[in-house]
Design a protein around this motif. Structure first.
Motif, mmCIF file in Angstrom:
data_model
loop_
_atom_site.group_PDB
_atom_site.id
_atom_site.type_symbol
_atom_site.label_atom_id
_atom_site.label_comp_id
_atom_site.label_asym_id
_atom_site.label_seq_id
_atom_site.Cartn_x
_atom_site.Cartn_y
_atom_site.Cartn_z
ATOM 1 N N LEU A 6 0.844 -1.202 0.000
ATOM 2 C CA LEU A 6 0.000 0.000 0.000
ATOM 3 C C LEU A 6 0.871 1.241 0.000
ATOM 4 O O LEU A 6 1.694 1.427 0.901
ATOM 5 C CB LEU A 6 -0.903 -0.010 1.232
ATOM 6 C CG LEU A 6 -1.613 1.288 1.610
ATOM 7 C CD1 LEU A 6 -2.672 1.660 0.580
ATOM 8 C CD2 LEU A 6 -2.234 1.169 3.000
ATOM 9 N N THR A 7 0.696 2.117 -0.979
ATOM 10 C CA THR A 7 1.447 3.368 -0.994
ATOM 11 C C THR A 7 0.676 4.454 -0.236
ATOM 12 O O THR A 7 -0.544 4.447 -0.168
ATOM 13 C CB THR A 7 1.723 3.847 -2.430
ATOM 14 O OG1 THR A 7 0.497 4.204 -3.077
ATOM 15 C CG2 THR A 7 2.425 2.765 -3.232
ATOM 16 N N GLY A 8 1.435 5.385 0.338
ATOM 17 C CA GLY A 8 0.831 6.508 1.049
ATOM 18 C C GLY A 8 0.124 6.086 2.313
ATOM 19 O O GLY A 8 -1.001 6.531 2.588
ATOM 20 N N ALA A 9 0.790 5.265 3.138
ATOM 21 C CA ALA A 9 0.126 4.676 4.311
ATOM 22 C C ALA A 9 0.248 5.519 5.575
ATOM 23 O O ALA A 9 -0.227 5.096 6.628
ATOM 24 C CB ALA A 9 0.709 3.290 4.571
ATOM 25 N N ILE A 17 -6.860 3.027 5.344
ATOM 26 C CA ILE A 17 -6.838 1.720 4.691
ATOM 27 C C ILE A 17 -5.897 0.773 5.427
ATOM 28 O O ILE A 17 -6.222 -0.396 5.677
ATOM 29 C CB ILE A 17 -6.422 1.865 3.214
ATOM 30 C CG1 ILE A 17 -7.507 2.595 2.419
ATOM 31 C CG2 ILE A 17 -6.145 0.489 2.597
ATOM 32 C CD1 ILE A 17 -7.098 2.918 0.987
ATOM 33 N N ALA A 18 -4.706 1.272 5.774
ATOM 34 C CA ALA A 18 -3.733 0.444 6.481
ATOM 35 C C ALA A 18 -4.310 -0.066 7.799
ATOM 36 O O ALA A 18 -4.188 -1.257 8.132
ATOM 37 C CB ALA A 18 -2.449 1.228 6.726
ATOM 38 N N ASN A 19 -4.921 0.823 8.576
ATOM 39 C CA ASN A 19 -5.501 0.431 9.864
ATOM 40 C C ASN A 19 -6.604 -0.604 9.683
ATOM 41 O O ASN A 19 -6.691 -1.583 10.431
ATOM 42 C CB ASN A 19 -6.044 1.657 10.599
ATOM 43 C CG ASN A 19 -4.948 2.530 11.174
ATOM 44 O OD1 ASN A 19 -3.863 2.038 11.498
ATOM 45 N ND2 ASN A 19 -5.202 3.821 11.290
ATOM 46 N N GLN A 20 -7.460 -0.400 8.680
ATOM 47 C CA GLN A 20 -8.573 -1.318 8.442
ATOM 48 C C GLN A 20 -8.065 -2.698 8.026
ATOM 49 O O GLN A 20 -8.521 -3.726 8.546
ATOM 50 C CB GLN A 20 -9.478 -0.753 7.352
ATOM 51 C CG GLN A 20 -10.651 -1.645 6.964
ATOM 52 C CD GLN A 20 -11.687 -1.770 8.058
ATOM 53 O OE1 GLN A 20 -12.233 -0.777 8.498
ATOM 54 N NE2 GLN A 20 -11.942 -2.996 8.515
ATOM 55 N N GLY A 30 3.293 -0.866 4.136
ATOM 56 C CA GLY A 30 2.827 0.486 3.856
ATOM 57 C C GLY A 30 3.967 1.443 3.630
ATOM 58 O O GLY A 30 4.957 1.442 4.378
ATOM 59 N N THR A 31 3.851 2.273 2.599
ATOM 60 C CA THR A 31 4.948 3.160 2.234
ATOM 61 C C THR A 31 4.728 4.598 2.676
ATOM 62 O O THR A 31 3.602 5.060 2.876
ATOM 63 C CB THR A 31 5.190 3.160 0.707
ATOM 64 O OG1 THR A 31 4.216 4.004 0.070
ATOM 65 C CG2 THR A 31 5.110 1.756 0.135
ATOM 66 N N SER A 32 5.852 5.302 2.801
ATOM 67 C CA SER A 32 5.846 6.733 3.091
ATOM 68 C C SER A 32 7.219 7.293 2.769
ATOM 69 O O SER A 32 8.214 6.557 2.758
ATOM 70 C CB SER A 32 5.518 6.986 4.569
ATOM 71 O OG SER A 32 5.603 8.375 4.874
ATOM 72 N N VAL A 41 1.794 -0.351 14.293
ATOM 73 C CA VAL A 41 0.577 -1.161 14.319
ATOM 74 C C VAL A 41 0.954 -2.598 13.995
ATOM 75 O O VAL A 41 1.781 -2.834 13.106
ATOM 76 C CB VAL A 41 -0.458 -0.642 13.290
ATOM 77 C CG1 VAL A 41 -1.681 -1.548 13.237
ATOM 78 C CG2 VAL A 41 -0.870 0.782 13.619
ATOM 79 N N SER A 42 0.367 -3.525 14.700
ATOM 80 C CA SER A 42 0.639 -4.930 14.430
ATOM 81 C C SER A 42 0.293 -5.270 12.979
ATOM 82 O O SER A 42 -0.749 -4.875 12.470
ATOM 83 C CB SER A 42 -0.193 -5.799 15.385
ATOM 84 O OG SER A 42 0.005 -7.172 15.116
#
Length: 264
Positions: A6-9, A17-20, A30-32, A41-42
């Motif tokens: 996932l980009t832009g996490a 989206i990442a949390n969900q 997840g990227t940044s 987050v686990s």
């Protein structure tokens, strides 16, 4: 459990989206551009990626893929915006928009497709925007880039007809994030007409549904065996009624309606 890139996490829609997805039990890479902004987050694995740097995409994806072994889902979400008159928007602004929102995301699509077709399955979700169909005034580069990505996505859908790799064009309408805080604005944005339009655009975003609405829809898409090719998410008016109306209106009437909506 699925493995997801996932980009832009680190903020906005991507963070939601990442949390969900992590809450759903998936493993998310997840990227940044700033790994400190990705929460602890686990099942969320931070990955450095700068979509503005063409060389960063291949290296970041390759590193994450080596760690994950494979990805079931790749989500092109990261983005940026600007607010300038189309007649005078700087070439440099347009170059940033197209590098971030089109060229880097196309390369990520190609990398994902190469890996997924080798495995025989996969899902790519390209987060474009409703602005690809209903442009936002003074965001010409953003509108055009999102439209280009939507067209590229549809081209993939045509060409992958017999493939088990599915591609979805996810088009959010206004969503209440801090996206506008990072938008680049030139001195020309101080023009009274431009400034008045900015107030409307910014108010619409503040009053829009939260990013968790998009995250829940992504969660559903990830579980579907045959997801729809295009999904619009947002308020009932923006996501459902407005696109339906503008689909059947003559272009002249559509432009008139958007001018009235933005008080131009």
């Amino acid at each position: 459990m699925k493995k997801i890139f996932l980009t832009g996490a680190s903020s906005g829609i991507g963070l939601a989206i990442a949390n969900q997805l992590c809450a759903d039990g998936h493993e998310v890479w997840g990227t940044s551009r700033d790994l400190k902004r990705i929460p602890s987050v686990s099942r969320l694995h931070p990955v450095f990626l700068d979509l503005g740097d063409a060389s960063s995409v291949r290296a970041s994806f390759a590193g994450a893929l080596a760690e994950a072994a494979y990805f079931d889902v790749v989500i092109n979400n990261a983005g940026s915006g600007h607010f300038d008159p189309a007649a005078s928007v700087a070439h440099e602004v347009l170059a940033v928009q197209f590098q971030t929102l089109v060229l880097s995301q196309i390369e990520l699509c190609q990398l994902a497709l190469e890996a997924m077709r080798a495995r025989g399955s996969g899902l790519i979700i390209n987060v474009s925007s409703l602005a690809s169909r209903l442009p936002i005034p003074f965001m010409s580069g953003y509108n055009a880039a999102k439209a280009a990505m939507a067209a590229f996505t549809m081209t993939l859908q045509l060409e992958l007809r017999d493939s088990q790799v599915h591609v979805v064009d996810l088009q959010p309408a206004d969503i209440a994030t801090r996206f506008n805080d990072s938008i680049s604005r030139s001195k020309q944005s101080d023009d009274p007409l431009v400034a008045a339009t900015w107030e409307i655009v910014d108010r619409n975003m503040r009053n829009a549904p939260p990013p968790e609405l998009v995250a829940r829809r992504v969660s559903t898409l990830v579980r579907e065996s045959n997801p729809p090719p295009r999904v619009t998410v947002g308020s009932s008016f923006q996501a459902l009624i407005a696109p339906l109306i503008f689909r059947f209106l003559p272009q002249r009437v559509g432009i008139w309606g958007l001018r009235k909506y933005y008080r131009l």
